[in-house]
Design a protein around this motif. Sequence first.
Motif: not given
Length: 512
Positions: A13-31, A249-256
């Motif tokens: 019923v809690s959350a952790n902050l996530i950092t979304i980092e994206t780098h576009v450079g030389q190459g041809s695949k997505c990781y 209670v709202t937090k619990i129902h939000s998670v569900a």
Amino acid sequence: MLAKTFGCAVFGVSANLITIETHVGQGSKCYLVGLPDSTIKESIQRVESALKNNGFFFPRRKVIVNLAPADIRKEGSAYDLPIALSILEASEQVELKGLDHFAIMGELALDGTIRPIKGALPIAVEAQNRGIKKLILPKENALEAAIVDGLEVYGLSHLRETIQFIRGKLAIEPLQVDIPSLFNQSHEEFEVDFSQVQGQENVKRAFEIAAAGGHNLIMIGPPGAGKTMLAKRLPTILPPFSLAEALEVTKIHSVAGKLMGKHALLTHRPFRSPHHTISNAALVGGGSFPQPGEISLAHHGVLFLDELPEFNRNALEVMRQPLEDRKVHISRAKWSLEFPANFMLVASMNPCPCGYYNHPSKDCVCGPGQVQRYLNRISGPLLDRIDMHIEIVPVPFDKMQAKHSSETSEQLRSRVLKARKIQQERFIPFPKIHSNAMMSSTQVNTFCNLDGASQQLLSIAMNKLQLSARAFDKIRKVARTIADLAGEEEIQATHIAEAIAYRNLDRENWAG
């Protein structure tokens, strides 16, 4: 080029902050790295289609998307939108200044439509705690997140709309919710009322006691006696939510995922009535992607189990510890979490397979021993944790047709609130205790002192009914609530006698 934004991983019923980092450079695949599950890995296909269908392209170069911290497992489809925006910024297709000032979550359809997610409220709470001032969510989820103070919440419905907004080319006002007004307007509005119930005055009295002290209760009676009808009206006489309880209670129902734009804040105590085929995990919570179960969805409310003997016995047994601890611990090899589960258990059952044992006018057709075998489907330890056992008989026809008015839920609730106020003052030194039912054995010995006559009466009942130490405490807790309803400071023999009368299933040879 490197782009960064923020999201949140919901866990329990809690959350952790996530950092979304994206780098576009030389190459041809997505990781896609940072412990993503298969749903997040599939997001690349959704993101690619959404970009193409809105006039952009997915870079044909080396794309690295990192979800940090990398040691936390990320699950679900809610990372689509922040990944798509960070790719646009990193590939220099669109200049999104200030992207790293936002927390962003949302699932993308192939045409760029933003679909709703689960857990918007804990996401908003975590973003606010981590100092992020702006939150972008799907339009359906924005209402529940907007109740968090100090956070600008924007509900958007499409990828292109989001891009235009971040670039400053589309003016959108943050969603505002007047929490005090919303909370005060609707917390006493109910569709059902106890005045609609004719007869059953003794059962209404038992429900009043249960509501006043937060006691668990089981009803035993034949089909059509009104067990379900009475149970559905119990929330109408419970004390209204405090704002803190409503948020929890709202937090619990939000998670569900139970809100989805319907409510900004739950203002009525929940009433959950699962079917008897429910599984262990659905009842107490858990699963591969941990979700709150019915006992947590009933937090600060009522869990009604109709036809209790028909439930799987293993599913009922897993409730024994949460009934005592008022929380449930779920542990697996790689994770452990805790869901709150402070609920009132209300159960109902027929007295026998045919339903007419002890019926005033119909004969029971069950064979010898069949009644006891039916009752034995419910374990003794579980029954021992239920404070009050009430036998219900059908209402005669003349009483059903009577024109006299019955007490309303508002009248019953007024007495319940007076008793709860007494308990609130009593438990000021104990901030985690809100009702008599929550007292520990030490507190029972402190606040439930008995005079000589009461002790003698309880001693006779203990010896005759062969009650357990837990039942001994339960009777004193119920007697304390009866005394509170009467406005008495001391428990008297009449209060003990009434509390003992609510132990029907403990009577010797009750089932023949």
